[in-house]
Design a protein around this motif. Structure first.
Motif, PDB file in Angstrom:
ATOM      1  N   UNK A 197      44.372  47.075  31.396  1.00 56.21           N
ATOM      2  CA  UNK A 197      43.104  46.361  31.440  1.00 56.21           C
ATOM      3  C   UNK A 197      43.248  45.079  32.259  1.00 56.21           C
ATOM      4  N   UNK A 198      42.113  44.532  32.679  1.00 56.00           N
ATOM      5  CA  UNK A 198      42.090  43.183  33.229  1.00 56.00           C
ATOM      6  C   UNK A 198      40.895  42.443  32.646  1.00 56.00           C
ATOM      7  N   UNK A 199      40.815  41.147  32.907  1.00 55.63           N
ATOM      8  CA  UNK A 199      39.743  40.318  32.367  1.00 55.63           C
ATOM      9  C   UNK A 199      38.860  39.826  33.515  1.00 55.63           C
ATOM     10  N   UNK A 200      37.575  40.095  33.401  1.00 54.06           N
ATOM     11  CA  UNK A 200      36.596  39.627  34.381  1.00 54.06           C
ATOM     12  C   UNK A 200      35.915  38.369  33.850  1.00 54.06           C
ATOM     13  N   UNK A 201      36.010  37.250  34.582  1.00 51.16           N
ATOM     14  CA  UNK A 201      35.387  36.003  34.114  1.00 51.16           C
ATOM     15  C   UNK A 201      33.865  36.121  34.030  1.00 51.16           C
ATOM     16  N   UNK A 202      33.292  35.405  33.095  1.00 47.22           N
ATOM     17  CA  UNK A 202      31.851  35.472  32.846  1.00 47.22           C
ATOM     18  C   UNK A 202      31.026  35.138  34.088  1.00 47.22           C
ATOM     19  N   UNK A 203      31.527  34.224  34.929  1.00 49.08           N
ATOM     20  CA  UNK A 203      30.736  33.788  36.084  1.00 49.08           C
ATOM     21  C   UNK A 203      30.537  34.890  37.126  1.00 49.08           C
ATOM     22  N   UNK A 204      31.298  35.971  37.019  1.00 50.99           N
ATOM     23  CA  UNK A 204      31.130  37.101  37.950  1.00 50.99           C
ATOM     24  C   UNK A 204      30.181  38.169  37.409  1.00 50.99           C
ATOM     25  N   UNK A 205      29.710  37.998  36.184  1.00 53.26           N
ATOM     26  CA  UNK A 205      28.888  39.013  35.526  1.00 53.26           C
ATOM     27  C   UNK A 205      27.419  38.608  35.582  1.00 53.26           C
ATOM     28  N   UNK A 206      26.588  39.502  36.094  1.00 53.83           N
ATOM     29  CA  UNK A 206      25.157  39.220  36.206  1.00 53.83           C
ATOM     30  C   UNK A 206      24.483  39.246  34.841  1.00 53.83           C
TER      31      UNK A 206
END
Length: 359
Positions: free
Chosen positions: A321-330
């Motif tokens: 898995x990896x972690x996607x930061x909130x600022x990249x999520x629409x």
């Protein structure tokens, strides 16, 4: 009709062995929690919602074959088995969350149950309700997602990119991100869906392809390394992925490769959506930095179906898995509606209140 990968009837639990797909369709019986732990760890069943459902249903099957001298003894056994199931694959929050809810409920039943059998029946009923609720939540989530995407496109058919497998094979039924794809297709509003192979385990090329072909959905497979070029050359309406865990600040843990898709989508001004039910929300972590990331065996990288493709002796790093930061999520698509990452904390608090009220 979407695929059925989990079949449960009282004392019988059967799952579709996803290790053999797409070349062989084999169902295997899970008679107890040891069988379920093994199936989850081997990834014969995978996907955060499906892991939780299969784990809990295996406990329901096992409880029907066990005898206990007291409610206290039964409660100890239930809680121990749930802790054991969580260890099979720790990154996805769904099994952990279900274990917490069931453990608290079971402890509460010790003083209120008339008998061991009454207590057992209540625990089993709660587990079976979780299964039904997950399927219903997937349908609601998919409806909200389809409505939102069609509103953004002014009713015109949409073209999507998705990652990993988030359909019937990964959930109790229908799917999350792939459920949204299904909902659009059912309305005849899906122009096309592209999907990644999802190396190194190939959940896309093996499993998502299997589901999309089964449902006759217009789709095209791309290699993981082609995603940025795809965004550059194809007119994508959005990228939509599933979720293994959403934490308080809106960061998301998901299948390895999600983070790079979010970065590429941001650069190309393509909306990036994550789709998840409430069981993927995790109030115990403030940010994604503290999420434990599962690392898998090097053989998943060095071999494909038992055939070695990497030079002998090479070192491997294989995070699942990896972690996607909130600022990249629409936005986050849920069964309750659509939320921005900044609204996740508020939603988490509401979810926790609902769970405690439910108990």
């Amino acid at each position: 009709m979407s695929l059925k990968s989990i079949i449960y009837k009282k004392q019988h639990l059967t799952i579709l062995n996803q290790l053999l797909l797409p070349f062989e369709k084999e169902f295997i019986d899970l008679e107890n929690t040891e069988d379920a732990w093994d199936a989850i760890h081997k990834m014969q069943v995978r996907g955060a919602p499906a892991i939780s459902i299969v784990g809990c249903l295996s406990l329901a099957v096992e409880l029907r074959t066990k005898t206990f001298g007291s409610c206290e003894e039964q409660a100890d056994y239930v809680c121990e088995r749930l802790r054991y199931l969580v260890t099979a694959r720790p990154t996805a929050v769904n099994m952990t969350d279900a274990a917490h809810v069931l453990s608290e409920m079971t402890r509460g039943l010790v003083t209120t149950s008339e008998s061991v059998s009454t207590m057992r029946d209540k625990v089993i009923t709660e587990i079976e309700k979780m299964w039904d609720e997950d399927i219903n939540a997937n349908h609601e989530l998919s409806r909200h997602g389809a409505d939102m995407l069609l509103e953004k496109s002014n009713g015109e058919p949409v073209t999507l990119l998705t990652h990993c497998n988030t359909g019937s094979l990964a959930t109790a039924g229908y799917g999350t991100a792939l459920g949204v794809v299904r909902a659009l297709h059912e309305r005849q509003k899906l122009e096309h869906v592209y999907f990644t192979e999802t190396r190194p385990y190939n959940q896309g090329s093996r499993l998502t392809a299997f589901e999309l072909i089964h449902d006759d959905i217009p789709a095209t497979l791309v290699c993981d390394s082609m995603a940025s070029a795809l965004m550059q050359h194809k007119n994508l309406s959005a990228v939509i992925v599933g979720v293994d865990r959403i934490v308080t600040n809106g960061d998301v843990a998901n299948k390895i490769g999600t983070y790079q898709l979010a970065i590429a989508a941001k650069y190309h001004n393509i909306p990036f959506y994550v789709a998840a039910t409430e069981y993927s929300f995790d109030v115990s972590h403030r940010t994604g930095a503290s999420i434990k990331i599962e690392e898998r065996e090097p053989t998943e990288m060095t071999s494909v179906r038992g055939v070695r493709v990497a030079a002998p002796g090479v070192n491997c790093w294989n995070p699942a898995f990896d972690v996607t930061p909130a600022e990249l999520i629409t936005a986050v698509i849920t069964e309750f509606g659509i939320f921005t990452p900044s609204q996740v904390e508020e939603r988490l608090i509401e979810v926790q209140k609902l769970k405690h009220h439910h108990l």
